[in-house]
Write an enzyme that holds these catalytic residues in place. Sequence first.
Site, mmCIF file in Angstrom:
data_model
loop_
_atom_site.group_PDB
_atom_site.id
_atom_site.type_symbol
_atom_site.label_atom_id
_atom_site.label_comp_id
_atom_site.label_asym_id
_atom_site.label_seq_id
_atom_site.Cartn_x
_atom_site.Cartn_y
_atom_site.Cartn_z
ATOM 1 N N GLN A 150 -8.983 2.119 -2.908
ATOM 2 C CA GLN A 150 -10.069 1.246 -2.465
ATOM 3 C C GLN A 150 -11.291 2.071 -2.049
ATOM 4 O O GLN A 150 -12.410 1.810 -2.499
ATOM 5 C CB GLN A 150 -9.577 0.398 -1.278
ATOM 6 C CG GLN A 150 -10.620 -0.540 -0.739
ATOM 7 C CD GLN A 150 -10.969 -1.642 -1.735
ATOM 8 O OE1 GLN A 150 -10.094 -2.311 -2.238
ATOM 9 N NE2 GLN A 150 -12.247 -1.828 -2.025
ATOM 10 N N ASP B 111 -13.448 -5.420 7.049
ATOM 11 C CA ASP B 111 -12.159 -5.756 6.429
ATOM 12 C C ASP B 111 -11.473 -6.779 7.340
ATOM 13 O O ASP B 111 -11.935 -7.044 8.460
ATOM 14 C CB ASP B 111 -11.313 -4.470 6.281
ATOM 15 C CG ASP B 111 -9.972 -4.705 5.587
ATOM 16 O OD1 ASP B 111 -9.788 -5.761 4.946
ATOM 17 O OD2 ASP B 111 -9.085 -3.828 5.700
ATOM 18 N N HIS C 66 -5.589 3.449 2.105
ATOM 19 C CA HIS C 66 -5.843 2.707 0.864
ATOM 20 C C HIS C 66 -6.844 3.535 0.035
ATOM 21 O O HIS C 66 -8.011 3.157 -0.125
ATOM 22 C CB HIS C 66 -6.392 1.316 1.196
ATOM 23 C CG HIS C 66 -6.317 0.327 0.080
ATOM 24 N ND1 HIS C 66 -5.791 0.631 -1.164
ATOM 25 C CD2 HIS C 66 -6.722 -0.969 0.001
ATOM 26 C CE1 HIS C 66 -5.869 -0.445 -1.936
ATOM 27 N NE2 HIS C 66 -6.426 -1.422 -1.251
ATOM 28 N N ARG D 242 -12.691 -0.901 -8.928
ATOM 29 C CA ARG D 242 -11.313 -0.440 -8.711
ATOM 30 C C ARG D 242 -10.725 0.058 -10.030
ATOM 31 O O ARG D 242 -10.032 1.069 -10.097
ATOM 32 C CB ARG D 242 -10.448 -1.588 -8.166
ATOM 33 C CG ARG D 242 -10.766 -2.028 -6.747
ATOM 34 C CD ARG D 242 -10.351 -0.985 -5.733
ATOM 35 N NE ARG D 242 -8.934 -0.688 -5.826
ATOM 36 C CZ ARG D 242 -7.970 -1.403 -5.225
ATOM 37 N NH1 ARG D 242 -8.294 -2.421 -4.450
ATOM 38 N NH2 ARG D 242 -6.700 -1.073 -5.354
ATOM 39 N N CYS E 78 -13.386 -5.029 1.143
ATOM 40 C CA CYS E 78 -12.399 -4.704 0.105
ATOM 41 C C CYS E 78 -11.787 -5.957 -0.515
ATOM 42 O O CYS E 78 -11.244 -5.898 -1.612
ATOM 43 C CB CYS E 78 -11.303 -3.818 0.683
ATOM 44 S SG CYS E 78 -10.449 -4.584 2.076
ATOM 45 N N ARG F 100 2.671 -0.085 -3.485
ATOM 46 C CA ARG F 100 2.078 -0.706 -2.284
ATOM 47 C C ARG F 100 3.222 -0.974 -1.324
ATOM 48 O O ARG F 100 4.141 -1.737 -1.647
ATOM 49 C CB ARG F 100 1.358 -1.996 -2.656
ATOM 50 C CG ARG F 100 0.973 -2.811 -1.449
ATOM 51 C CD ARG F 100 0.014 -3.922 -1.769
ATOM 52 N NE ARG F 100 -1.302 -3.405 -2.062
ATOM 53 C CZ ARG F 100 -2.411 -4.147 -2.089
ATOM 54 N NH1 ARG F 100 -2.341 -5.447 -1.852
ATOM 55 N NH2 ARG F 100 -3.573 -3.611 -2.360
HETATM 56 N N1 NVA Z 1 -6.488 -3.933 5.512
HETATM 57 C C1 NVA Z 1 -6.060 -4.924 4.557
HETATM 58 C C2 NVA Z 1 -6.509 -4.541 3.183
HETATM 59 C C3 NVA Z 1 -6.121 -5.497 2.096
HETATM 60 C C4 NVA Z 1 -6.573 -5.038 0.746
HETATM 61 C C5 NVA Z 1 -4.544 -5.040 4.590
HETATM 62 O O1 NVA Z 1 -3.866 -4.014 4.672
HETATM 63 O O2 NVA Z 1 -4.031 -6.163 4.572
HETATM 64 N N1 CP Z 2 -8.593 -4.854 -2.057
HETATM 65 C C1 CP Z 2 -7.328 -4.963 -2.485
HETATM 66 O O1 CP Z 2 -6.561 -3.998 -2.453
HETATM 67 O O2 CP Z 2 -7.002 -6.196 -2.945
HETATM 68 P P1 CP Z 2 -5.517 -6.708 -3.257
HETATM 69 O O3 CP Z 2 -4.794 -6.756 -1.943
HETATM 70 O O4 CP Z 2 -5.707 -8.065 -3.867
HETATM 71 O O5 CP Z 2 -4.869 -5.756 -4.198
#
Ligand code: NVA
Ligand code: CP
Length: 316
Positions: free
Chosen positions: A144, A236, A141, A304, A276, A114
């Site tokens: 997801q 989101d 992502h 997931r 998500c 990540r």
């Molecule tokens: N769009 C959000 C998704 C978190 C799972 C982010 O990138 O923070």
């Molecule tokens: N939806 C998702 O990716 O959650 P986290 O940021 O908690 O991993």
Amino acid sequence: MTTTTLVAPISLSTDLLTGAEWSPAHTRELLHLAADIKARPVRYASTLHGKFIALIFEKPSLRTRVTFDVGIQSMGGAVVFLDHTQASASLGKRESIADVARNLDRWVHGIVARVYSQKVLEEMAANAGIPVINALSDKFHPCQALADFFTLEERFGALRGFKLTYVGDGNNVCHSLMYLAARLGVHLRVATPENYAPQPEVVSDSKRVARETKAKIELVNDPREAVSGAMAVYTDAWTSMGFEAEEEVRTKIFEPYQVNSELMSLAAPEAVFMHCLPAHRGLEVTPEVLDGPRSVVLDQSENRMYVQKAILHTLF
Ligand code: NVA
Ligand code: CP
């Protein structure tokens, strides 16, 4: 001198960086595999026997971290966790991304990462022969979106022509929904404020694939128009990780895009609500929608695990 190979070399394999790596047929197969893994987990209990996977997180995570960790261990593999402090100290700071990737390549069998920038994933993949899996970047992502379509298929059956509406920021999750919708023949409408539309190359790539699969990808600005007749309404965070400096401005601009009971009432009567997570009650979604009977957010979260196990099974 001829040698007998006692230790199998770590095989070269493909990566999952964007979700565009797989053809429509492979994407459908992956969802079928996820369903089988969910129904018969014991069959897959040794798939990752003897495999070590590095989990690198530059940003916080609950769902992604836990589902990969539990998923890998439940398939007989082991996890090496590099938390965001260590990762940010090492990814391009303590040593170059290429050097981190080349080293990990010698010790572990795969990398789940990540990261702030999609470019970091691309650089890792270019420097490591082992699979690299995107666990969220600024741009995509894929894990997801795969779980989201798996959740919809589980509930509604075949997804061809399914009407999904995404309301809010044209962000990483939105991009991945577009790539996957295109591959699965879904009719996806995306409603964003004008300056927060999905990136043009993601739109054109998705539309190109959609022409082959008879999917539809539509971009609009009006959330009410977008939601009309939808079978699922997805939103989101308005401010994704890495964009915190823009939070105040975004909160004002996105206000008309809140998913509340009134907006949900414009969707199909049996429509579900998707997110998500993590969610921000009172911003992109109201508590009555997020915690209400139409919300499938915890199914998405649970699923997931199964799609990621299917990804791991496929890449290894
Ligand atoms: N769009 C959000 C998704 C978190 C799972 C982010 O990138 O923070
Ligand atoms: N939806 C998702 O990716 O959650 P986290 O940021 O908690 O991993």
